[in-house]
Design a protein around this motif. Sequence first.
Motif, mmCIF file in Angstrom:
data_model
loop_
_atom_site.group_PDB
_atom_site.id
_atom_site.type_symbol
_atom_site.label_atom_id
_atom_site.label_comp_id
_atom_site.label_asym_id
_atom_site.label_seq_id
_atom_site.Cartn_x
_atom_site.Cartn_y
_atom_site.Cartn_z
ATOM 1 N N TYR A 1 -6.783 -2.208 -4.755
ATOM 2 C CA TYR A 1 -6.313 -0.858 -4.464
ATOM 3 C C TYR A 1 -5.902 -0.104 -5.733
ATOM 4 N N SER B 1 -3.816 -5.881 -4.157
ATOM 5 C CA SER B 1 -3.196 -4.795 -4.916
ATOM 6 C C SER B 1 -4.102 -4.338 -6.053
ATOM 7 N N ILE C 1 2.280 1.088 -4.250
ATOM 8 C CA ILE C 1 1.506 0.875 -5.474
ATOM 9 C C ILE C 1 0.894 2.182 -5.980
ATOM 10 N N THR C 2 0.747 2.241 -7.297
ATOM 11 C CA THR C 2 0.104 3.366 -7.980
ATOM 12 C C THR C 2 -0.832 2.791 -9.046
ATOM 13 N N PRO C 3 -1.660 3.630 -9.681
ATOM 14 C CA PRO C 3 -2.534 3.130 -10.751
ATOM 15 C C PRO C 3 -1.776 2.561 -11.945
ATOM 16 N N GLU C 4 -0.482 2.860 -12.045
ATOM 17 C CA GLU C 4 0.316 2.363 -13.173
ATOM 18 C C GLU C 4 1.152 1.140 -12.814
ATOM 19 N N THR C 5 1.042 0.676 -11.601
ATOM 20 C CA THR C 5 1.894 -0.416 -11.125
ATOM 21 C C THR C 5 1.596 -1.724 -11.838
ATOM 22 N N ASP D 1 7.045 -2.962 -11.773
ATOM 23 C CA ASP D 1 7.326 -1.874 -10.846
ATOM 24 C C ASP D 1 7.536 -2.404 -9.431
ATOM 25 N N ILE E 1 -4.009 -1.156 -8.805
ATOM 26 C CA ILE E 1 -2.863 -1.310 -9.702
ATOM 27 C C ILE E 1 -3.328 -1.692 -11.108
ATOM 28 N N LYS E 2 -2.432 -1.575 -12.056
ATOM 29 C CA LYS E 2 -2.775 -1.801 -13.462
ATOM 30 C C LYS E 2 -2.949 -3.271 -13.788
ATOM 31 N N LYS F 1 0.821 -1.216 0.000
ATOM 32 C CA LYS F 1 0.000 0.000 0.000
ATOM 33 C C LYS F 1 0.856 1.269 0.000
ATOM 34 N N LYS F 2 2.100 1.168 0.470
ATOM 35 C CA LYS F 2 2.991 2.329 0.472
ATOM 36 C C LYS F 2 3.510 2.674 -0.926
#
Length: 354
Positions: free
Chosen positions: A229, A226, A206-210, A284, A231-232, A203-204
Amino acid sequence: MKWTKLTIKTLAEAEDIIISTMYDLGLEGAQIEDKVPLTAWEKEQMFVDILPDAPENDGVAYVSFFVEVPEEEGTEGDAAAEATGITAGLSDGVDNSYFAVSTGQHVDIDALVEDMKRELDDLRMFMDIGEGTVTVSETEDIDWMNNWKQFFHQFYIDDLLVTPSWEEVREEDKGKKVLHIDPGTAFGTGMHETTQLCIRQLKKFITPETKLLDVGTGSGILAIVSLMYGIKSAVGTDLDPCAEPAVAENMEMNGISPDKFEMMIGNIISDKEIQDRVGYEKYDIVVANILAEVLVPLTPVIVNQLKPGGIYITSGIINGKEGLVQRAATDAGMEVVEVTQQGEWMSVTARKLA
């Protein structure tokens, strides 16, 4: 379905030899009940999700074996025996004829108990087995899978609610992130500290592009959370073919689209074909919740799957062994960015140098 339970009261230190001795009589699949605390090594090997606190150890152990009572003598029991290819020693139809869960063979329960007592008496000649008594009892409808229900209930991992299918999501919890998962025999539920350590680290970072790679994915919890939350995409690898249906079931329960999570079966440490299928410098984040002894040889391989600057999250590391994983990460060209702990378990997070 009825079962006869044969229980030997003994000492914890005699469990192994008694199980081995009973194995020679055709009894397998022992159930052990004792109060011996798990060692650090045992905890590390078991990855136990649901482990109630045990009372003080008194040295006593109960070793039980189960045999099945056929519903209709001479029909279902005989058919089961024939299906297993075991025809010798079938009973003559007396009331104490049972169907052994381990062997698929009818046995005379009274004769079996006498054999057990004789073997226990022989063991007494060279070791202390405590009381060494045999108790016979009967039970019905042993449902091994549903027995989990008395231990596994809803719980939170920070803001994430983890719930089994047999419990309703409370009104006040609706609208929150909810992971639906049922306990099984092969993989975990998210209750274990190592899983929670990984989720908190994920959670620290990950991003929408992960793009995520989950090595040793098991039930797919880490990748599925993930994806919940945002991720891609995710790829999972595991040695156990049972992981594939487990992941598919958990994806369906949690509404994860099949095109978001690809599952591969194989050993990424040694199998070049799996390494190639997973791809190089594509991810990533790589997460691996495995034993330290596996993380050490995995790390110099998996660094090739990470993008430069990518994050490597590891757990499954019993307290005291985190140094092994840190050294493996730095030797592979990474920098350790954080070491976290929950209970007796550690997580090491590293970053691949650009």
